[in-house]
Design a protein around this motif. Structure first.
Motif, short mmCIF file in Angstrom:
data_model
loop_
_atom_site.label_atom_id
_atom_site.label_comp_id
_atom_site.label_asym_id
_atom_site.label_seq_id
_atom_site.Cartn_x
_atom_site.Cartn_y
_atom_site.Cartn_z
N GLY A 175 1.12 -0.94 -0.04
CA GLY A 175 -0.39 0.02 -0.03
C GLY A 175 0.96 1.32 0.04
O GLY A 175 0.55 1.61 -0.89
N GLU A 176 1.40 1.44 0.95
CA GLU A 176 2.08 3.12 1.23
C GLU A 176 2.95 2.70 2.55
O GLU A 176 2.81 1.58 3.42
N ILE A 177 4.27 3.88 2.61
CA ILE A 177 5.34 3.25 3.43
C ILE A 177 6.04 4.81 3.52
O ILE A 177 5.65 5.53 2.33
N GLN A 178 5.86 5.07 5.03
CA GLN A 178 6.59 6.33 5.71
C GLN A 178 8.32 6.12 5.27
O GLN A 178 8.54 5.29 6.51
N VAL A 179 9.39 6.50 4.27
CA VAL A 179 10.65 5.77 4.07
C VAL A 179 11.16 6.51 5.59
O VAL A 179 11.84 5.71 6.52
N VAL A 180 11.11 7.41 5.96
CA VAL A 180 11.94 8.30 6.55
C VAL A 180 11.14 9.48 6.72
O VAL A 180 9.88 10.06 5.68
N ASP A 181 11.27 10.70 7.50
CA ASP A 181 10.46 11.65 8.09
C ASP A 181 10.51 12.33 6.52
O ASP A 181 11.43 13.13 6.02
N GLY A 182 9.51 12.83 5.90
CA GLY A 182 8.74 13.37 4.41
C GLY A 182 10.02 13.14 3.38
O GLY A 182 9.43 13.41 2.70
N VAL A 183 9.34 11.60 3.20
CA VAL A 183 9.76 11.06 2.34
C VAL A 183 8.39 9.76 2.25
O VAL A 183 8.37 8.91 3.13
N LYS A 184 7.56 9.55 1.19
CA LYS A 184 6.61 8.81 1.35
C LYS A 184 6.76 7.47 0.16
O LYS A 184 6.73 8.15 -1.00
N MET A 185 5.98 6.54 -0.15
CA MET A 185 6.37 5.80 -1.12
C MET A 185 4.90 5.06 -1.39
O MET A 185 4.05 4.42 0.10
N TYR A 186 4.01 5.34 -2.31
CA TYR A 186 2.79 4.77 -2.53
C TYR A 186 2.14 3.70 -3.98
O TYR A 186 3.54 3.43 -5.18
N HIS A 187 1.79 3.01 -3.50
CA HIS A 187 1.48 2.01 -5.57
C HIS A 187 0.84 2.16 -6.03
O HIS A 187 -0.52 2.43 -5.11
N THR A 188 1.16 2.44 -6.66
CA THR A 188 0.18 2.31 -7.70
C THR A 188 -0.18 1.83 -8.90
O THR A 188 -1.40 1.82 -9.31
N GLY A 189 0.44 0.77 -9.17
CA GLY A 189 0.30 -0.42 -10.67
C GLY A 189 0.34 0.01 -11.58
O GLY A 189 0.99 1.48 -11.47
N GLY A 190 -0.33 -0.15 -12.87
CA GLY A 190 -0.35 0.64 -13.72
C GLY A 190 0.84 -0.46 -15.33
O GLY A 190 0.81 -0.72 -15.76
N HIS A 191 2.13 0.85 -14.84
CA HIS A 191 3.52 0.79 -15.52
C HIS A 191 3.72 -0.76 -15.39
O HIS A 191 4.05 -1.89 -16.49
N SER A 192 3.67 -1.41 -13.97
CA SER A 192 3.50 -2.63 -13.65
C SER A 192 2.39 -2.54 -12.77
O SER A 192 1.86 -1.52 -12.11
N ASP A 193 2.28 -4.00 -12.90
CA ASP A 193 1.61 -4.35 -10.75
C ASP A 193 2.08 -4.05 -9.93
O ASP A 193 0.45 -3.38 -9.47
N GLY A 194 3.38 -3.74 -9.66
CA GLY A 194 3.70 -3.04 -8.72
C GLY A 194 4.72 -1.99 -7.99
O GLY A 194 4.40 -1.84 -7.61
N HIS A 195 4.05 -1.44 -9.50
CA HIS A 195 4.71 0.33 -9.63
C HIS A 195 4.74 0.85 -8.28
O HIS A 195 3.17 1.01 -7.77
N ALA A 196 4.85 1.71 -8.01
CA ALA A 196 4.85 2.90 -6.57
C ALA A 196 5.36 4.40 -7.89
O ALA A 196 6.57 4.52 -7.92
N VAL A 197 5.22 4.79 -6.77
CA VAL A 197 5.71 6.84 -6.86
C VAL A 197 5.74 7.02 -5.40
O VAL A 197 5.82 6.49 -4.52
#
Length: 280
Positions: A175-197
């Motif tokens: 789903g999503e993850i806070q990597v460090v303070d101020g940096v997050k990743m979000y699962h989007t799919g699309g380009h690949s099934d597991g793609h993230a922004v």
């Protein structure tokens, strides 16, 4: 090397290599008469694409987005097929900043296609080993599963030499993850099934790295998606969501593949209001 400040967070683009891919594949069903007005194309119908990781420095951490094309791993046939005319020099870029590969703490992978993941490993003594031995490698659980067990289509881009040596370093998320303070990743799919922004926020400033949902500035139109996208309708939906978010936030949009811009801002009319270009 170009750099950009997002509040207190520093972003620096490293040299990850360059390849040239078919323009028709990069723009899918969009006619060449349209896309060629927005992005240069050569006599082979290929467009220039960078593969440049972004170094994020914040809170004493050195974080990479993507890993580049790698060095000394591609065969001559692969170089020819993928139009590779420059391999990665990420180590040299890091050295210019007073760093080495051992100083990288975290690597954020939007997805694990070869042009993003080949730099995760390197050849030492005839063996494939991790290129960033101290780094946690963060990727969606969906992408990590497909990387190790590709289907008949994706096996052409998910290679075991890009994952076997780094398997113990991988930290999958859902789903999503806070990597460090101020940096997050979000699962989007699309380009690949597991793609993230990746979304970076600091002191009221924002940057969105959309990975291969927005490979170049010429893909601004939400309907302009690549033939390489496994789930094009999901790509369109996610582009609508994240471009709308970026414009509402007045956010920067950064690129891994663009051969002209490192990052830019668009207003609601689609005009560029701020830009960071690649130095010649």
């Amino acid at each position: 090397m170009e750099a950009l400040m997002i509040g207190k967070i520093t972003l620096t683009w490293l040299q990850g290599g360059e390849n040239n891919l078919d323009g028709g594949a990069m723009f899918g069903v969009v006619p060449k008469a349209l896309w060629s007005k927005k992005y240069d194309v050569n006599e082979k119908n290929q467009i220039r694409l960078r593969a440049d990781p972004i170094l994020i420095q914040t809170g004493g951490k050195n974080i990479l987005i993507e890993s580049g094309l790698g060095k000394g791993k591609l065969t001559e046939k692969q170089k020819r097929n993928f139009g590779v005319n420059e391999e990665s020099s990420v180590d040299e870029s890091l050295n210019k900043l007073g760093l080495t590969s051992l100083d990288i703490d975290i690597i954020l992978m939007t997805h694990m296609h070869f042009d993003h993941a080949s730099g995760l490993t390197t050849i030492e003594g005839g063996r494939v080993v991790s290129a960033f031995k101290n780094a946690k490698i963060i990727v969606t659980d969906v992408e990590w599963e497909e990387m190790r067990n590709p289907n008949i289509r994706s096996k052409n881009t998910y290679w075991k030499e890009n994952w076997e040596a780094i398997a113990k370093q991988v930290v999958p998320f859902t789903g999503e993850i806070q990597v460090v303070d101020g940096v997050k990743m979000y699962h989007t799919g699309g380009h690949s099934d597991g793609h993230a922004v990746v979304v970076i926020e600091s002191d009221g400033e924002t940057l969105v790295h959309m990975g291969d949902l927005l490979p170049t500035h010429a893909h601004q139109n939400v309907l302009w998606v690549m033939a390489y996208d496994d789930y094009p309708m999901t790509s369109i939906e996610q582009k609508q969501t994240w471009l709308s978010f970026a414009m509402k936030q007045g956010a920067w949009l950064s690129f891994y593949h663009d051969a002209i811009y490192r990052a830019l801002k668009w207003n609601h009319s689609g005009e560029i209001t701020e830009q960071l270009t690649i130095k010649k």
